[in-house]
Design an enzyme around this catalytic site. Structure first.
Site, PDB file in Angstrom:
ATOM      1  N   LYS A  46      16.545 -40.502  45.008  1.00 10.64           N
ATOM      2  CA  LYS A  46      16.939 -41.886  44.660  1.00 10.64           C
ATOM      3  C   LYS A  46      15.812 -42.857  45.009  1.00 10.64           C
ATOM      4  O   LYS A  46      15.859 -43.555  46.016  1.00 10.64           O
ATOM      5  CB  LYS A  46      18.252 -42.247  45.379  1.00 10.64           C
ATOM      6  CG  LYS A  46      18.972 -43.447  44.748  1.00 10.64           C
ATOM      7  CD  LYS A  46      20.409 -43.506  45.198  1.00 10.64           C
ATOM      8  CE  LYS A  46      21.118 -44.790  44.803  1.00 10.64           C
ATOM      9  NZ  LYS A  46      21.245 -44.993  43.363  1.00 10.64           N
TER      10      LYS A  46
ATOM     11  N   GLU B 110      22.266 -38.907  32.025  1.00 12.70           N
ATOM     12  CA  GLU B 110      23.192 -39.802  32.748  1.00 12.70           C
ATOM     13  C   GLU B 110      23.016 -41.210  32.225  1.00 12.70           C
ATOM     14  O   GLU B 110      22.213 -41.459  31.324  1.00 12.70           O
ATOM     15  CB  GLU B 110      22.915 -39.739  34.255  1.00 12.70           C
ATOM     16  CG  GLU B 110      21.495 -40.084  34.632  1.00 12.70           C
ATOM     17  CD  GLU B 110      21.157 -39.819  36.107  1.00 12.70           C
ATOM     18  OE1 GLU B 110      22.045 -39.890  36.961  1.00 12.70           O
ATOM     19  OE2 GLU B 110      19.965 -39.559  36.385  1.00 12.70           O
TER      20      GLU B 110
ATOM     21  N   ARG C  76      -4.529 -50.764  50.232  1.00  9.79           N
ATOM     22  CA  ARG C  76      -3.940 -49.947  49.173  1.00  9.79           C
ATOM     23  C   ARG C  76      -4.695 -48.621  49.084  1.00  9.79           C
ATOM     24  O   ARG C  76      -5.919 -48.617  49.103  1.00  9.79           O
ATOM     25  CB  ARG C  76      -4.041 -50.687  47.841  1.00  9.79           C
ATOM     26  CG  ARG C  76      -3.489 -49.914  46.657  1.00  9.79           C
ATOM     27  CD  ARG C  76      -3.515 -50.760  45.387  1.00  9.79           C
ATOM     28  NE  ARG C  76      -2.962 -50.034  44.245  1.00  9.79           N
ATOM     29  CZ  ARG C  76      -3.668 -49.315  43.383  1.00  9.79           C
ATOM     30  NH1 ARG C  76      -4.975 -49.220  43.500  1.00  9.79           N
ATOM     31  NH2 ARG C  76      -3.071 -48.696  42.381  1.00  9.79           N
TER      32      ARG C  76
ATOM     33  N   ARG D 242      22.548 -38.196  51.445  1.00 11.94           N
ATOM     34  CA  ARG D 242      21.607 -38.213  50.312  1.00 11.94           C
ATOM     35  C   ARG D 242      20.323 -38.965  50.679  1.00 11.94           C
ATOM     36  O   ARG D 242      19.225 -38.580  50.278  1.00 11.94           O
ATOM     37  CB  ARG D 242      22.257 -38.834  49.076  1.00 11.94           C
ATOM     38  CG  ARG D 242      21.347 -38.751  47.850  1.00 11.94           C
ATOM     39  CD  ARG D 242      22.025 -39.228  46.583  1.00 11.94           C
ATOM     40  NE  ARG D 242      22.409 -40.626  46.679  1.00 11.94           N
ATOM     41  CZ  ARG D 242      23.217 -41.234  45.816  1.00 11.94           C
ATOM     42  NH1 ARG D 242      23.736 -40.572  44.793  1.00 11.94           N
ATOM     43  NH2 ARG D 242      23.529 -42.498  45.962  1.00 11.94           N
TER      44      ARG D 242
ATOM     45  N   TYR E 184      16.345 -45.602  48.129  1.00  7.90           N
ATOM     46  CA  TYR E 184      17.389 -46.591  48.385  1.00  7.90           C
ATOM     47  C   TYR E 184      18.771 -45.961  48.282  1.00  7.90           C
ATOM     48  O   TYR E 184      18.924 -44.826  47.830  1.00  7.90           O
ATOM     49  CB  TYR E 184      17.253 -47.786  47.434  1.00  7.90           C
ATOM     50  CG  TYR E 184      17.728 -47.548  46.006  1.00  7.90           C
ATOM     51  CD1 TYR E 184      17.007 -46.733  45.128  1.00  7.90           C
ATOM     52  CD2 TYR E 184      18.899 -48.141  45.532  1.00  7.90           C
ATOM     53  CE1 TYR E 184      17.444 -46.534  43.827  1.00  7.90           C
ATOM     54  CE2 TYR E 184      19.341 -47.940  44.227  1.00  7.90           C
ATOM     55  CZ  TYR E 184      18.611 -47.145  43.379  1.00  7.90           C
ATOM     56  OH  TYR E 184      19.044 -46.935  42.090  1.00  7.90           O
TER      57      TYR E 184
HETATM   58  N1  PDD Z   1      23.078 -46.335  41.016  1.00 14.44           N
HETATM   59  N2  PDD Z   1      22.700 -42.015  38.390  1.00 14.44           N
HETATM   60  C1  PDD Z   1      21.804 -42.992  38.577  1.00 14.44           C
HETATM   61  C2  PDD Z   1      20.539 -42.960  37.794  1.00 14.44           C
HETATM   62  C3  PDD Z   1      22.061 -44.028  39.503  1.00 14.44           C
HETATM   63  O1  PDD Z   1      21.162 -45.001  39.702  1.00 14.44           O
HETATM   64  C4  PDD Z   1      23.302 -44.033  40.207  1.00 14.44           C
HETATM   65  C5  PDD Z   1      23.638 -45.071  41.231  1.00 14.44           C
HETATM   66  C6  PDD Z   1      24.216 -42.988  39.960  1.00 14.44           C
HETATM   67  C7  PDD Z   1      25.533 -42.888  40.669  1.00 14.44           C
HETATM   68  O2  PDD Z   1      25.380 -42.496  42.019  1.00 14.44           O
HETATM   69  P1  PDD Z   1      26.423 -42.952  43.132  1.00 14.44           P
HETATM   70  O3  PDD Z   1      27.762 -42.504  42.684  1.00 14.44           O
HETATM   71  O4  PDD Z   1      25.977 -42.247  44.334  1.00 14.44           O
HETATM   72  O5  PDD Z   1      26.345 -44.461  43.226  1.00 14.44           O
HETATM   73  C8  PDD Z   1      23.876 -41.991  39.056  1.00 14.44           C
HETATM   74  C9  PDD Z   1      23.278 -47.393  41.992  1.00 14.44           C
HETATM   75  C10 PDD Z   1      24.699 -47.815  42.116  1.00 14.44           C
HETATM   76  C11 PDD Z   1      22.330 -48.537  41.694  1.00 14.44           C
HETATM   77  O6  PDD Z   1      21.200 -48.231  41.381  1.00 14.44           O
HETATM   78  O7  PDD Z   1      22.703 -49.708  41.813  1.00 14.44           O
END
Ligand code: PDD
Length: 286
Positions: free
Chosen positions: A150, A182, A100, A51, A32
Site C-alpha cells: 500500500k 480492482e 536527494r 498490513r 499508508y
Molecule cells: N483505499 N484496493 C485499492 C487500490 C485501495 O486503494 C484500497 C483502499 C482497497 C481497499 O482496501 P481496504 O479494504 O483495506 O481499505 C483496495 C483506501 C481506502 C484509500 O486509498 O483511501
C-alpha cells in the site's frame, strides 16, 4: 482546525511540517493506511496494523519507533478531534535524508517520517451513495506490478478517478489482460446467483482489509465465495456488483461501462453484506 500527529508530536494542522527532502515527497517512498471510525471507534484496526507492517517489510523500510503504539496514537487523534464517524489517514515514509538520492538512506541516520490525521465524515455509514449505488467505467490498469504493497504512489488511481469523472460516473475498474484487477481505491466484486466472485489475491491487487472481513462474513452467512478473475462482460451480465474499502464499506455498483448491472439498482445481497459488515465490525471496533 484539526490536531494532527507528526513524528511524536500532536500539533495544529497548520503547524505540522515535513522536510522538502522527505522521500515520500521526492520518491513516493512511503506507505499508508486508512482506518475508518464508527461510533468513535476504530474499525478493523488489527488488520490495518498488520498490513502496514507487511508493507514496511516488503520495502525494507525501517520500523518507526512508534509502531507498537499506533493504536494509542489513533485513539488519541479520535479523542482530540472528537471524531464519531470518519477516517484516520496514516503515512510512513523512509524519512528525510539531507539530499536527494535514489539509494536508500542509512537507517541509522535517517529515521522514518510518521504522519497521521483525521477526516471527519458524519453520516459515513448512512451514506446516500450506498442507497443509490455507484456507476463505474473500465480503464486499462497502468499501475506498477506490486499493488499488494500500500504505497503512496497514487498518480494512476487519481488519473483513473478523473477519467471516471470526465465520463460522468463515480469510479473506474481497472482491467489487465482482459480481467478486472480492482477499483481505483477499492476491491471489486460481482454476484452471480448465490456466489460472490472477486479476484484472487496476488501482487496485482491490494489485499483489502474490508475484503477479508466481508468474505469471512459472507461464508458465515452460507454464501458461496469464488476468488478468481472476472471480465467486464461478466460483470455486465452479473446479478449484482459491489466494491469494498475502509472508506466505503460495501458499496453497490449499478452500472458498468454504461450497462445496468442486474436491475440497475442496489441488489439484496450487496445490501445485506453491507448491513452485516457494519453490524459485525461495530461489535468488535476498538
Ligand atoms: N483505499 N484496493 C485499492 C487500490 C485501495 O486503494 C484500497 C483502499 C482497497 C481497499 O482496501 P481496504 O479494504 O483495506 O481499505 C483496495 C483506501 C481506502 C484509500 O486509498 O483511501
Amino acid at each position: 482546525m484539526r490536531t494532527v500527529y507528526v513524528n511524536g508530536e500532536y500539533l495544529p494542522e497548520n503547524e505540522a511540517k515535513v522536510s522538502i527532502f522527505d522521500r515520500g515527497f521526492l520518491m513516493a517512498d512511503g506507505v499508508y493506511e486508512v482506518t475508518s471510525v464508527l461510533d468513535g471507534k476504530l474499525i478493523d484496526f488489527a488488520g490495518h496494523a498488520k498490513r502496514l507492517e507487511r508493507s514496511l517489510n516488503e520495502l525494507d523500510m525501517p520500523h518507526p519507533e512508534v509502531l507498537p503504539d499506533l493504536l494509542e496514537v489513533h485513539r488519541e487523534l479520535v479523542r482530540l478531534n472528537g471524531i464519531e464517524e470518519g477516517m484516520i489517514y496514516l503515512q510512513i515514509t523512509r524519512g528525510a535524508p539531507d539530499d536527494r538520492d535514489f539509494v536508500f538512506p542509512d537507517p541509522e541516520t535517517t529515521t522514518p517520517t510518521v504522519v497521521l490525521f483525521t477526516q471527519n465524515k458524519p453520516g459515513l455509514a448512512n451514506s446516500p451513495a450506498a442507497k443509490k449505488g455507484i456507476k463505474v467505467i473500465s480503464i486499462q490498469d497502468q499501475r506498477w506490478a506490486r499493488r499488494d504493497i500500500k504505497t503512496v504512489q497514487l498518480l494512476f488511481p487519481s488519473m483513473g478517478k478523473m477519467m471516471a469523472k470526465a465520463a460522468g460516473v463515480d469510479d473506474a475498474w481497472m482491467v489487465e489482460d482482459g480481467a478486472v484487477t480492482e477499483g481505483t481505491s477499492n476491491n471489486a466484486y460481482i454476484i452471480k446467483g448465490n456466489t460472490i466472485i472477486t479476484r484472487h489475491l496476488g501482487n496485482e491487487i491490494l489485499h483489502g482489509i474490508t475484503r477479508a472481513a466481508v468474505l469471512r462474513f459472507a461464508q458465515e452467512a452460507q454464501m458461496k465465495v469464488e476468488e478468481r478473475s472476472f471480465t467486464i462482460a461478466e460483470a455486465q451480465e452479473a446479478d449484482e456488483a459491489f466494491i469494498t474499502s475502509a472508506s466505503t464499506f460495501v458499496m453497490p455498483v449499478v452500472e458498468v461501462d454504461g450497462v445496468a448491472v442486474g436491475a440497475g439498482k442496489p441488489g439484496p445481497v450487496a445490501e445485506r453484506l453491507r448491513e452485516i459488515y457494519l453490524d459485525e465490525s461495530r461489535k468488535v471496533a476498538m
